[in-house]
Design a protein around this motif. Structure first.
Motif, PDB file in Angstrom:
ATOM      1  N   THR A  11     -76.589  23.834  15.291  1.00  0.00           N
ATOM      2  CA  THR A  11     -75.436  24.207  15.968  1.00  0.00           C
ATOM      3  C   THR A  11     -75.718  25.628  16.918  1.00  0.00           C
ATOM      4  O   THR A  11     -75.678  25.630  17.838  1.00  0.00           O
ATOM      5  CB  THR A  11     -74.082  24.188  15.103  1.00  0.00           C
ATOM      6  OG1 THR A  11     -74.035  22.987  14.632  1.00  0.00           O
ATOM      7  CG2 THR A  11     -72.891  24.583  16.110  1.00  0.00           C
ATOM      8  N   CYS A  15     -76.232  26.122  20.669  1.00  0.00           N
ATOM      9  CA  CYS A  15     -75.464  27.298  21.497  1.00  0.00           C
ATOM     10  C   CYS A  15     -76.640  27.976  22.336  1.00  0.00           C
ATOM     11  O   CYS A  15     -76.547  28.587  23.262  1.00  0.00           O
ATOM     12  CB  CYS A  15     -75.004  28.107  20.327  1.00  0.00           C
ATOM     13  SG  CYS A  15     -73.514  27.479  19.779  1.00  0.00           S
ATOM     14  N   GLU A  20     -71.840  24.352  25.151  1.00  0.00           N
ATOM     15  CA  GLU A  20     -70.469  24.702  25.016  1.00  0.00           C
ATOM     16  C   GLU A  20     -69.760  23.695  23.803  1.00  0.00           C
ATOM     17  O   GLU A  20     -68.992  24.247  23.075  1.00  0.00           O
ATOM     18  CB  GLU A  20     -69.645  24.527  26.164  1.00  0.00           C
ATOM     19  CG  GLU A  20     -70.138  25.662  27.072  1.00  0.00           C
ATOM     20  CD  GLU A  20     -69.373  25.574  28.362  1.00  0.00           C
ATOM     21  OE1 GLU A  20     -68.232  25.014  28.463  1.00  0.00           O
ATOM     22  OE2 GLU A  20     -69.853  26.332  29.470  1.00  0.00           O
ATOM     23  N   ARG A  21     -70.004  22.538  23.808  1.00  0.00           N
ATOM     24  CA  ARG A  21     -69.464  21.854  22.749  1.00  0.00           C
ATOM     25  C   ARG A  21     -70.129  22.363  21.229  1.00  0.00           C
ATOM     26  O   ARG A  21     -69.301  22.069  20.160  1.00  0.00           O
ATOM     27  CB  ARG A  21     -69.694  20.247  22.817  1.00  0.00           C
ATOM     28  CG  ARG A  21     -69.232  19.603  23.874  1.00  0.00           C
ATOM     29  CD  ARG A  21     -69.404  18.201  23.996  1.00  0.00           C
ATOM     30  NE  ARG A  21     -69.011  17.732  25.238  1.00  0.00           N
ATOM     31  CZ  ARG A  21     -69.331  16.345  25.640  1.00  0.00           C
ATOM     32  NH1 ARG A  21     -69.934  15.442  24.846  1.00  0.00           N
ATOM     33  NH2 ARG A  21     -68.867  15.888  26.808  1.00  0.00           N
ATOM     34  N   PHE A  23     -70.892  25.020  20.548  1.00  0.00           N
ATOM     35  CA  PHE A  23     -70.397  26.345  20.344  1.00  0.00           C
ATOM     36  C   PHE A  23     -68.643  26.267  19.800  1.00  0.00           C
ATOM     37  O   PHE A  23     -68.284  26.943  19.035  1.00  0.00           O
ATOM     38  CB  PHE A  23     -70.143  27.353  21.588  1.00  0.00           C
ATOM     39  CG  PHE A  23     -69.354  28.845  21.538  1.00  0.00           C
ATOM     40  CD1 PHE A  23     -70.186  29.879  20.703  1.00  0.00           C
ATOM     41  CD2 PHE A  23     -68.400  29.066  22.073  1.00  0.00           C
ATOM     42  CE1 PHE A  23     -69.511  31.090  20.588  1.00  0.00           C
ATOM     43  CE2 PHE A  23     -67.842  30.113  21.739  1.00  0.00           C
ATOM     44  CZ  PHE A  23     -68.474  31.310  20.864  1.00  0.00           C
ATOM     45  N   GLN A  24     -67.896  25.341  20.551  1.00  0.00           N
ATOM     46  CA  GLN A  24     -66.572  25.089  19.965  1.00  0.00           C
ATOM     47  C   GLN A  24     -66.619  24.304  18.639  1.00  0.00           C
ATOM     48  O   GLN A  24     -65.801  24.735  17.966  1.00  0.00           O
ATOM     49  CB  GLN A  24     -66.136  23.935  20.932  1.00  0.00           C
ATOM     50  CG  GLN A  24     -65.911  24.373  22.501  1.00  0.00           C
ATOM     51  CD  GLN A  24     -65.290  23.406  23.481  1.00  0.00           C
ATOM     52  OE1 GLN A  24     -65.586  22.075  23.161  1.00  0.00           O
ATOM     53  NE2 GLN A  24     -65.127  23.749  24.759  1.00  0.00           N
ATOM     54  N   ALA A  25     -67.590  23.628  18.381  1.00  0.00           N
ATOM     55  CA  ALA A  25     -67.707  23.084  17.025  1.00  0.00           C
ATOM     56  C   ALA A  25     -67.672  24.235  15.836  1.00  0.00           C
ATOM     57  O   ALA A  25     -67.213  24.306  14.830  1.00  0.00           O
ATOM     58  CB  ALA A  25     -68.703  22.201  16.822  1.00  0.00           C
ATOM     59  N   TYR A  27     -66.907  27.372  16.478  1.00  0.00           N
ATOM     60  CA  TYR A  27     -65.793  27.987  16.390  1.00  0.00           C
ATOM     61  C   TYR A  27     -64.674  27.553  15.475  1.00  0.00           C
ATOM     62  O   TYR A  27     -64.224  28.022  14.477  1.00  0.00           O
ATOM     63  CB  TYR A  27     -65.164  28.234  17.633  1.00  0.00           C
ATOM     64  CG  TYR A  27     -64.136  29.122  17.757  1.00  0.00           C
ATOM     65  CD1 TYR A  27     -64.145  30.635  17.765  1.00  0.00           C
ATOM     66  CD2 TYR A  27     -62.712  28.540  17.698  1.00  0.00           C
ATOM     67  CE1 TYR A  27     -63.094  31.642  18.057  1.00  0.00           C
ATOM     68  CE2 TYR A  27     -61.596  29.401  17.691  1.00  0.00           C
ATOM     69  CZ  TYR A  27     -61.601  30.941  17.732  1.00  0.00           C
ATOM     70  OH  TYR A  27     -60.555  31.521  17.679  1.00  0.00           O
ATOM     71  N   ARG A  28     -64.513  26.122  15.621  1.00  0.00           N
ATOM     72  CA  ARG A  28     -63.548  25.484  14.738  1.00  0.00           C
ATOM     73  C   ARG A  28     -63.905  25.329  13.443  1.00  0.00           C
ATOM     74  O   ARG A  28     -63.211  25.635  12.556  1.00  0.00           O
ATOM     75  CB  ARG A  28     -63.526  23.911  15.392  1.00  0.00           C
ATOM     76  CG  ARG A  28     -62.853  23.570  16.466  1.00  0.00           C
ATOM     77  CD  ARG A  28     -62.259  22.292  16.894  1.00  0.00           C
ATOM     78  NE  ARG A  28     -63.462  21.578  16.945  1.00  0.00           N
ATOM     79  CZ  ARG A  28     -64.453  21.158  17.741  1.00  0.00           C
ATOM     80  NH1 ARG A  28     -64.064  21.763  19.210  1.00  0.00           N
ATOM     81  NH2 ARG A  28     -65.376  20.346  17.691  1.00  0.00           N
ATOM     82  N   HIS A  53     -63.181  38.011  17.938  1.00  0.00           N
ATOM     83  CA  HIS A  53     -63.699  37.804  19.396  1.00  0.00           C
ATOM     84  C   HIS A  53     -65.099  38.423  19.633  1.00  0.00           C
ATOM     85  O   HIS A  53     -65.772  37.364  20.298  1.00  0.00           O
ATOM     86  CB  HIS A  53     -62.349  38.425  20.641  1.00  0.00           C
ATOM     87  CG  HIS A  53     -62.650  37.788  21.727  1.00  0.00           C
ATOM     88  ND1 HIS A  53     -63.322  38.848  22.465  1.00  0.00           N
ATOM     89  CD2 HIS A  53     -62.531  37.027  22.658  1.00  0.00           C
ATOM     90  CE1 HIS A  53     -63.630  38.639  23.715  1.00  0.00           C
ATOM     91  NE2 HIS A  53     -63.040  37.358  23.532  1.00  0.00           N
ATOM     92  N   PHE A  56     -67.661  36.367  18.037  1.00  0.00           N
ATOM     93  CA  PHE A  56     -68.056  35.073  18.895  1.00  0.00           C
ATOM     94  C   PHE A  56     -68.682  35.055  19.955  1.00  0.00           C
ATOM     95  O   PHE A  56     -69.629  34.342  20.573  1.00  0.00           O
ATOM     96  CB  PHE A  56     -66.959  33.930  18.974  1.00  0.00           C
ATOM     97  CG  PHE A  56     -66.842  33.426  17.691  1.00  0.00           C
ATOM     98  CD1 PHE A  56     -67.484  32.276  17.450  1.00  0.00           C
ATOM     99  CD2 PHE A  56     -65.840  33.571  16.627  1.00  0.00           C
ATOM    100  CE1 PHE A  56     -67.608  31.406  16.108  1.00  0.00           C
ATOM    101  CE2 PHE A  56     -65.746  32.587  15.479  1.00  0.00           C
ATOM    102  CZ  PHE A  56     -66.753  31.825  15.325  1.00  0.00           C
ATOM    103  N   TRP A  60     -72.544  33.842  21.234  1.00  0.00           N
ATOM    104  CA  TRP A  60     -72.721  32.949  21.949  1.00  0.00           C
ATOM    105  C   TRP A  60     -73.919  33.730  22.987  1.00  0.00           C
ATOM    106  O   TRP A  60     -74.834  32.938  23.373  1.00  0.00           O
ATOM    107  CB  TRP A  60     -71.632  32.678  23.112  1.00  0.00           C
ATOM    108  CG  TRP A  60     -71.735  32.055  24.170  1.00  0.00           C
ATOM    109  CD1 TRP A  60     -71.839  32.552  25.637  1.00  0.00           C
ATOM    110  CD2 TRP A  60     -72.058  30.649  24.497  1.00  0.00           C
ATOM    111  NE1 TRP A  60     -72.050  31.574  26.465  1.00  0.00           N
ATOM    112  CE2 TRP A  60     -72.392  30.537  25.882  1.00  0.00           C
ATOM    113  CE3 TRP A  60     -72.303  29.643  23.347  1.00  0.00           C
ATOM    114  CZ2 TRP A  60     -72.490  29.312  26.172  1.00  0.00           C
ATOM    115  CZ3 TRP A  60     -72.712  28.428  23.892  1.00  0.00           C
ATOM    116  CH2 TRP A  60     -72.586  28.024  25.493  1.00  0.00           C
TER     117      TRP A  60
END
Length: 182
Positions: A11, A15, A20-21, A23-25, A27-28, A53, A56, A60
């Motif tokens: 992951t 990144c 972006e997907r 990164f979203q995963a 984050y979740r 914040h 993250f 990124w």
């Protein structure tokens, strides 16, 4: 998805490629636990949210710096948050509970977000390993990790020589690592 099943390394590498997907995963997967950890260290939700914040954003921006051969992706992510929190603590935005009973209660009471994010078996194993440590080794580790205190602050707080504190932390971390890998 359980923490052990989540592929942090791949992951983070995605990144680094600006996926972006991925990164979203990430984050979740980690935001809840990281927020709980930051709140427990800072004692203030507003500052903890700022640190989360910032962490993250940094993840990124610097995902390409992660090297799987140097350690786990999850540890890398957590270390970024920890540095953000420590910077906030050093800048004077901390609110530290001075009740030494916290040291023992942390073994029983994980922050709500953290408790939801970790698997029960991992929590039990960590709790078991921490409880196996004698109090002189356990207490400085918990003060450093959950409260972000420096070795010097721990030595002063516990009225113990700095060298002794450093030795106890080193020995305690070694014992924890052996216990967790057993």
């Amino acid at each position: 998805m359980a923490a052990r099943e989540f592929d942090y390394e791949s992951t983070l590498e995605a990144c680094a490629r600006r996926d972006e997907r991925a990164f979203q995963a990430l984050y979740r997967q980690e935001a809840g636990q990281l927020l709980g950890l930051a709140i427990s260290m800072l004692g203030r939700r507003d500052v903890a949210e700022d640190c989360l914040h910032d962490a993250f954003v940094r993840i990124w921006q610097h995902a390409a710096r992660y090297r799987r051969e140097l350690g786990s992706g999850r540890a890398w992510v957590h270390s970024i948050l920890r540095y953000r929190v420590l910077n906030a603590l050093r800048s004077g935005t901390r609110h530290i509970e001075m009740d030494d009973g916290f040291i023992e209660r942390v073994l029983d009471d994980a922050p709500q977000a953290e408790a939801q994010a970790l698997e029960r078996s991992e929590r039990r194993l960590l709790r078991h390993c921490l409880q196996r440590l004698d109090r002189p080794r356990r207490q400085p580790i918990l003060l450093a990790f959950y409260r972000g205190l420096t070795h010097e602050q721990i030595a002063q707080r516990l009225s113990t020589p700095l060298g002794t504190i450093k030795g106890r932390i080193r020995a305690g971390l070694r014992a924890l690592q052996e216990c967790l890998q057993a």
